[in-house]
Scaffold this active site. Structure first.
Site, short mmCIF file in Angstrom:
data_model
loop_
_atom_site.label_atom_id
_atom_site.label_comp_id
_atom_site.label_asym_id
_atom_site.label_seq_id
_atom_site.Cartn_x
_atom_site.Cartn_y
_atom_site.Cartn_z
N PRO A 162 0.76 -1.46 -0.08
CA PRO A 162 -0.37 0.15 0.00
C PRO A 162 0.92 1.59 0.19
O PRO A 162 2.21 1.43 0.84
CB PRO A 162 -0.98 -0.04 1.29
CG PRO A 162 -1.07 -1.40 1.94
CD PRO A 162 0.49 -2.55 0.99
N CYS A 163 0.28 2.75 -0.38
CA CYS A 163 1.28 3.26 -1.19
C CYS A 163 1.03 5.23 -0.84
O CYS A 163 1.37 5.97 -0.38
CB CYS A 163 1.61 3.36 -2.32
SG CYS A 163 0.40 3.45 -3.14
N PRO A 164 -0.20 5.00 -0.16
CA PRO A 164 -0.81 6.30 0.74
C PRO A 164 0.23 7.40 1.06
O PRO A 164 0.74 8.02 1.39
CB PRO A 164 -2.11 5.97 1.16
CG PRO A 164 -3.00 4.40 0.99
CD PRO A 164 -1.71 3.88 0.04
N ASP A 165 1.26 6.39 2.43
CA ASP A 165 1.64 6.69 3.12
C ASP A 165 3.40 7.63 2.07
O ASP A 165 4.65 8.61 2.83
CB ASP A 165 2.67 6.60 3.75
CG ASP A 165 1.23 6.05 5.55
OD1 ASP A 165 0.36 6.47 5.20
OD2 ASP A 165 1.28 4.88 6.33
N PHE A 166 3.43 6.97 0.85
CA PHE A 166 4.66 8.11 -0.09
C PHE A 166 4.59 8.90 -1.65
O PHE A 166 4.98 8.96 -1.57
CB PHE A 166 5.16 6.93 -0.11
CG PHE A 166 5.99 5.42 0.94
CD1 PHE A 166 6.47 6.15 1.49
CD2 PHE A 166 5.94 4.11 1.20
CE1 PHE A 166 7.65 5.27 2.22
CE2 PHE A 166 5.72 3.70 1.45
CZ PHE A 166 6.91 3.46 2.82
#
Length: 382
Positions: free
Chosen positions: A91-95
């Site tokens: 999962p990529c939302p934090d980047f």
């Protein structure tokens, strides 16, 4: 003989479909999101005729996965012999530039580190990691990426590149970061000792550069034969794309741009009307559906596609979905599937909410791009 692959963060399985298309055998999957699981099961049954027991899906956190759990499911000594690969897009939302930029401290961000630890624990012959471009754009995220690559450098030679789906004949401007890696023993057997040493030096140099500054030309570190299609290379900058025009107008098709890059050609052609999920669309409720100009993607929401251009990145949340070029509505689920180059035979079940369907499909790797990456890995392994 098909090579075996373990899939983590499977989602709806779009990355998996790409690897299957390149003759890899995805023998095991892992996903925790109930909507993604539902989409994966239903879609793969429609596309491949596979039932749940044949898909070997582990429903739960990646932190709960153990070698013994997988070995019991797939057997044949694949895990013990390390004759398999691992693929996954944590999962990529934090980047993401559109997210909160919590990085490795975020609940999603830490999963990328867990994925890297799992690769080092399982020691597959090769791996593929996919994430957003933001992981290499911001200094704090680059430092984290450098730490992860350093962890991998003991057992693996790796290569890193940002790929845009538009440059592979997919009508979508979607940039993503990919890391591929191969066991050093395989590099030695394939390319020889001298090449192994040179690649190791290049990898360490890349790690050091990531720690120091923004890398202007990531490609200068590449040694892996990444997929490339000269017909579409630098398509976003190379071609003179049509600008915005009045809604309801009939703009002429440019003759100097490859037609594969037009949403009108690849997405909205007549063959789509009778496909599953084409009627899955939010009802029109605003005057904006008939006032936003064709091709106007300047707003944060209510972006309208241009029929003779590509789509912006399909990354939909809540009820926000791009608008049809010349119809007063949002895109349908099937239209989004085509923007993601998902096979027409893949379907989503009726008992999913519309928001979940859009989020599930836009969350994956475009299938055509996944296939190209898988084919390049296959050629290298050969």
């Amino acid at each position: 003989m098909a090579r075996s692959v373990l899939s983590f963060f499977t989602g709806a399985g779009l990355l998996d479909i790409g690897f299957r298309s390149a003759n890899f055998d995805v023998v095991w999957h892992n996903e925790i999101n109930p909507d993604f699981i539902k989409a994966f099961m239903y879609g793969h049954e429609k596309l491949y005729g596979l039932e749940k027991k044949e898909l070997n899906l582990f429903e739960g956190s990646i932190e709960s996965v153990r070698k013994s759990v997988i070995s019991e499911k797939i057997g044949t000594g694949i895990i013990q012999s390390s004759e398999f690969g691992i693929i996954g897009g944590p999962p990529c939302p934090d980047f993401s530039n559109a997210g909160r930029n919590l990085g490795q401290a975020g609940e999603n961000g830490k999963l990328t580190g867990i994925f890297v630890d799992l690769i080092n624990d399982f020691l597959p012959k090769f791996f593929t990691l996919e994430n957003v471009k933001g992981l290499i754009q911001k200094s704090n995220h680059r430092n984290y990426l450098a730490e992860l690559l350093y962890k991998l450098s003991k057992e693996y030679c790796f290569d890193v590149r940002v790929l845009n789906s538009l440059e592979f004949g997919i009508p979508q401007d979607r940039e993503r970061l990919f890391v591929v890696g191969f066991r050093k023993s395989h590099i030695f057997d394939t390319l020889g000792y001298a090449s192994l040493i040179e690649i190791e030096k290049s990898n360490l140099h890349l790690i050091n550069e990531l720690k120091k500054k923004k890398i202007k030309n990531l490609n200068s570190f590449n040694w892996f034969d990444w997929p490339n299609n000269p017909s579409f290379q630098h398509a976003r900058e190379k071609f003179s794309w049509p600008q915005t025009g009045p809604y309801g107008d009939d703009p002429m098709m440019p003759i100097t741009i490859p037609s594969d890059l037009f949403v009108e050609t690849k997405v909205f052609n007549a063959s789509i009307e009778n496909l599953a999920n084409q009627q899955d669309v939010f009802k029109a409720y605003s005057d904006k559906f008939m006032t936003i100009e064709e091709g106007d993607i300047s707003g944060k929401s209510f972006k309208r596609l241009h029929r003779w251009r590509f789509s912006p990145t399909a990354a939909y949340g809540n009820n926000e979905v791009h608008l049809h070029p010349y119809k007063p509505r949002r895109l349908s689920v099937r239209e989004v599937m085509r923007i993601q180059s998902v096979p027409d035979e893949f379907e989503l079940p009726e008992n999913m909410s519309l928001s979940s369907k859009f989020k599930t499909i836009s969350n994956g790797v475009p299938v055509k791009l996944a296939t190209e990456i898988a084919l390049s890995i296959s050629r290298f392994l050969d």
